[in-house]
Design an enzyme around this catalytic site. Sequence first.
Site, PDB file in Angstrom:
ATOM      1  N   LEU A 125       0.843  -1.163  -0.055  1.00 55.60           N
ATOM      2  CA  LEU A 125       0.089   0.581  -0.151  1.00 55.60           C
ATOM      3  C   LEU A 125       1.171   1.395   0.071  1.00 55.60           C
ATOM      4  CD1 LEU A 125      -2.967   1.402   0.360  1.00 55.60           C
ATOM      5  CD2 LEU A 125      -2.617   0.780   3.266  1.00 55.60           C
ATOM      6  N   GLU A 127       3.661   4.152  -0.751  1.00 56.65           N
ATOM      7  CA  GLU A 127       4.743   4.851  -1.647  1.00 56.65           C
ATOM      8  C   GLU A 127       4.946   6.108  -0.649  1.00 56.65           C
ATOM      9  OE1 GLU A 127       1.527   5.648  -4.292  1.00 56.65           O
ATOM     10  OE2 GLU A 127       0.842   3.947  -5.014  1.00 56.65           O
ATOM     11  N   GLY A 131       2.002   7.510   2.766  1.00 55.88           N
ATOM     12  CA  GLY A 131       2.363   6.719   3.959  1.00 55.88           C
ATOM     13  C   GLY A 131       1.204   6.549   4.369  1.00 55.88           C
ATOM     14  N   SER A 132       0.549   7.260   5.604  1.00 55.81           N
ATOM     15  CA  SER A 132      -0.608   7.279   6.701  1.00 55.81           C
ATOM     16  C   SER A 132      -1.901   8.287   5.431  1.00 55.81           C
ATOM     17  CB  SER A 132      -0.489   9.004   7.552  1.00 55.81           C
ATOM     18  OG  SER A 132       0.735   8.942   8.194  1.00 55.81           O
ATOM     19  N   TRP A 156       8.285   0.123   1.044  1.00 52.04           N
ATOM     20  CA  TRP A 156       9.086  -0.025   2.926  1.00 52.04           C
ATOM     21  C   TRP A 156       7.805  -1.410   3.050  1.00 52.04           C
ATOM     22  CZ3 TRP A 156      11.312   2.722   5.471  1.00 52.04           C
ATOM     23  CH2 TRP A 156      11.793   4.538   5.876  1.00 52.04           C
ATOM     24  N   ARG A 268      20.217 -11.258  39.974  1.00 53.58           N
ATOM     25  CA  ARG A 268      20.920  -9.623  40.110  1.00 53.58           C
ATOM     26  C   ARG A 268      20.741  -9.712  41.597  1.00 53.58           C
ATOM     27  NH1 ARG A 268      25.933  -7.774  37.977  1.00 53.58           N
ATOM     28  NH2 ARG A 268      26.160  -5.711  38.388  1.00 53.58           N
ATOM     29  N   GLN A 279      12.493  -2.265  46.483  1.00 53.73           N
ATOM     30  CA  GLN A 279      10.930  -1.687  45.592  1.00 53.73           C
ATOM     31  C   GLN A 279      10.662  -0.921  44.753  1.00 53.73           C
ATOM     32  OE1 GLN A 279       8.205   1.360  48.373  1.00 53.73           O
ATOM     33  NE2 GLN A 279       6.840  -0.655  49.119  1.00 53.73           N
ATOM     34  N   GLU A 363       1.278  -0.126  10.020  1.00 51.43           N
ATOM     35  CA  GLU A 363       0.064  -0.540   9.798  1.00 51.43           C
ATOM     36  C   GLU A 363      -1.087   0.472  10.570  1.00 51.43           C
ATOM     37  OE1 GLU A 363      -1.892  -4.128  10.209  1.00 51.43           O
ATOM     38  OE2 GLU A 363       0.334  -5.131   9.087  1.00 51.43           O
TER      39      GLU A 363
HETATM   40  C1  FAD Z   1       9.931  -1.461   9.240  1.00 49.03           C
HETATM   41  C2  FAD Z   1       8.433  -0.554   7.988  1.00 49.03           C
HETATM   42  C3  FAD Z   1       7.598  -2.429   6.806  1.00 49.03           C
HETATM   43  C4  FAD Z   1       6.476  -2.069   6.513  1.00 49.03           C
HETATM   44  N1  FAD Z   1       5.718  -2.705   5.653  1.00 49.03           N
HETATM   45  C5  FAD Z   1       4.678  -2.468   5.488  1.00 49.03           C
HETATM   46  C6  FAD Z   1       3.846  -3.439   4.179  1.00 49.03           C
HETATM   47  O1  FAD Z   1       4.240  -4.053   4.303  1.00 49.03           O
HETATM   48  N2  FAD Z   1       3.294  -2.991   3.515  1.00 49.03           N
HETATM   49  C7  FAD Z   1       3.203  -1.065   3.735  1.00 49.03           C
HETATM   50  O2  FAD Z   1       2.004  -0.645   2.210  1.00 49.03           O
HETATM   51  N3  FAD Z   1       3.288  -0.340   4.036  1.00 49.03           N
HETATM   52  C8  FAD Z   1       3.995  -1.339   4.943  1.00 49.03           C
HETATM   53  N4  FAD Z   1       4.544   0.579   5.800  1.00 49.03           N
HETATM   54  C9  FAD Z   1       4.670   1.718   5.741  1.00 49.03           C
HETATM   55  C10 FAD Z   1       4.494   2.255   6.672  1.00 49.03           C
HETATM   56  O3  FAD Z   1       2.938   1.603   7.419  1.00 49.03           O
HETATM   57  C11 FAD Z   1       4.182   3.948   6.854  1.00 49.03           C
HETATM   58  O4  FAD Z   1       5.517   3.791   7.129  1.00 49.03           O
HETATM   59  C12 FAD Z   1       3.387   4.297   7.546  1.00 49.03           C
HETATM   60  O5  FAD Z   1       1.863   4.152   7.561  1.00 49.03           O
HETATM   61  C13 FAD Z   1       3.982   6.068   8.227  1.00 49.03           C
HETATM   62  O6  FAD Z   1       3.308   6.586   6.557  1.00 49.03           O
HETATM   63  P1  FAD Z   1       5.383   7.659   6.345  1.00 49.03           P
HETATM   64  O7  FAD Z   1       6.115   6.488   6.640  1.00 49.03           O
HETATM   65  O8  FAD Z   1       4.937   7.950   4.788  1.00 49.03           O
HETATM   66  O9  FAD Z   1       4.811   8.303   7.689  1.00 49.03           O
HETATM   67  P2  FAD Z   1       4.064   9.685   7.356  1.00 49.03           P
HETATM   68  O10 FAD Z   1       2.544   9.330   6.922  1.00 49.03           O
HETATM   69  O11 FAD Z   1       4.609  10.703   6.074  1.00 49.03           O
HETATM   70  O12 FAD Z   1       3.753  10.527   8.404  1.00 49.03           O
HETATM   71  C14 FAD Z   1       4.901  11.152   9.496  1.00 49.03           C
HETATM   72  C15 FAD Z   1       4.324  11.447  10.142  1.00 49.03           C
HETATM   73  O13 FAD Z   1       3.084  12.135  10.798  1.00 49.03           O
HETATM   74  C16 FAD Z   1       2.143  12.054  11.264  1.00 49.03           C
HETATM   75  N5  FAD Z   1       1.146  12.301  10.275  1.00 49.03           N
HETATM   76  C17 FAD Z   1       0.811  11.554   9.253  1.00 49.03           C
HETATM   77  N6  FAD Z   1      -0.639  12.680   9.548  1.00 49.03           N
HETATM   78  C18 FAD Z   1      -1.671  13.019  10.294  1.00 49.03           C
HETATM   79  C19 FAD Z   1      -2.273  13.556  10.755  1.00 49.03           C
HETATM   80  N7  FAD Z   1      -3.250  13.994   9.311  1.00 49.03           N
HETATM   81  N8  FAD Z   1      -2.668  13.897  12.191  1.00 49.03           N
HETATM   82  C20 FAD Z   1      -1.584  13.734  12.514  1.00 49.03           C
HETATM   83  N9  FAD Z   1       0.435  13.167  12.362  1.00 49.03           N
HETATM   84  C21 FAD Z   1      -0.075  13.177  11.523  1.00 49.03           C
HETATM   85  C22 FAD Z   1       2.507  10.406  11.487  1.00 49.03           C
HETATM   86  O14 FAD Z   1       1.817  10.147  12.296  1.00 49.03           O
HETATM   87  C23 FAD Z   1       3.783  10.270  11.380  1.00 49.03           C
HETATM   88  O15 FAD Z   1       4.215  10.473  13.257  1.00 49.03           O
HETATM   89  C24 FAD Z   1       6.361  -0.509   6.594  1.00 49.03           C
HETATM   90  C25 FAD Z   1       6.887   0.335   7.068  1.00 49.03           C
HETATM   91  C26 FAD Z   1       7.822   0.211   7.873  1.00 49.03           C
HETATM   92  C27 FAD Z   1       8.901   1.305   8.596  1.00 49.03           C
END
Ligand code: FAD
Length: 379
Positions: A125, A127, A131-132, A156, A268, A279, A363
Amino acid sequence: MNFEFNEEQLAVRDAARDFAQKELLPGVIDRDTHQTFPAEQIRKMGELGFMGMMVDPRYNGGGMDTISYVLAMEEISKIDASCSVAMSVNNSLVCWGLEKYGNEEQKQKYLTRLATGELLGAFCLSEPEAGSDATSQQTTAEDLGDHYLLNGTKNWITNGGNADIYIVIAQTYPEKGHKGINALIVEKGAAGFTIGKKEDKMGIRGSDTHSLMFNDVKIPKENRIGEDGFGFSFAMKTLDGGRIGIAAQALGLASGAFELALAYSKERKAFGKQIAQHQAIQFKLADMATSIETARLICLKAADLKDRGKNYSTESAMAKLYTSEIAQKVCSEAVQIHGGYGYVKEYHVERLMRDAKITQIYEGTSEIQKIVISRSLTK
Ligand SMILES: Cc1cc2nc3c(=O)[nH]c(=O)nc-3n(C[C@H](O)[C@H](O)[C@H](O)COP(=O)(O)OP(=O)(O)OC[C@H]3O[C@@H](n4cnc5c(N)ncnc54)[C@H](O)[C@@H]3O)c2cc1C
């Protein structure tokens, strides 16, 4: 309400615990250090039925409930979260999505082999610019009659280099926004499909995370999952269940770190007595145990709702949010209880602490879980 596990659930938990101790613990530090993908371990997990736990036995799955899945994920994650993320993606995102929304031919062709672990799946999913905000898909699946032409980059992607089957989300009708997105089954080796660099990560270093490139890849129409334009809904519904898996992973990281810290605190000695007799250490252990128990209950509640066919979207987001947050704190406290020994690889807790961080990110980040939860509260 019944807080007892049944015999089958207990047997699954014990089998996962036994497997993790015997097969995953030896070599886990080495795999983390050298970023070695646990191919052999995942093959054995397939043989034991851990890669398609909830799939109907008609499609070679284990026919188990989501509670059993949570219990198994917790046990595997206590020892090796790189194995459990491969297990989680294959079970919750790939097998579940195909079983729920795929057609009979897709199930016969792919699910029957994914459920046994013969094939490994990946869910694509994210790119570089999505991401988010997963609605802003730049990868395109152009409709050319009997096939789609797939172009774009995913990044990712868990199991990226080792998967056989990739479920790829792509935009077919940009003018329709998220309602123009499709989910396509892509086989490794398709012409124009290349696997990019492997990420050098802070944690889950055995898991192989790659970017993927699609350049004029022809995907037959029969590889589309669901109706035309169903891809975004498919991804969101699939992630609802996926979050239960990641919550269970975070739970395992926390409970694994806690078990190590508790045992260490009884061994330990400092100032003439076990540190467990101080405590300050006792209170840490009490806080850790309480938050783990609370997290376990919310994970099991989300799993139970799913098993009973109820809506579990909010509860799975709550489970992931809460459990991933406490995993951070518990793993950090486990390092603290180990003192200097906690800071070196041999004692395992530093790895669990590094691994735990990812559960707040993938996720859907913790911030995104809060959006999901608050939307359901205020709608
Ligand atoms: C090790 C690893 C494995 C992964 N595996 C997969 C996979 O198998 N398939 C897949 O599709 N993806 C995968 N991902 C991608 C992962 O799901 C994304 O990295 C994640 O969804 C966040 O997207 P981004 O990295 O683009 O961060 P961004 O979306 O750029 O976010 C950056 C920051 O901004 C915050 N943010 C963004 N929008 C908002 C909002 N509206 N309100 C508040 N805060 C916000 C986020 O919470 C984050 O703190 C993987 C990532 C990693 C690191």
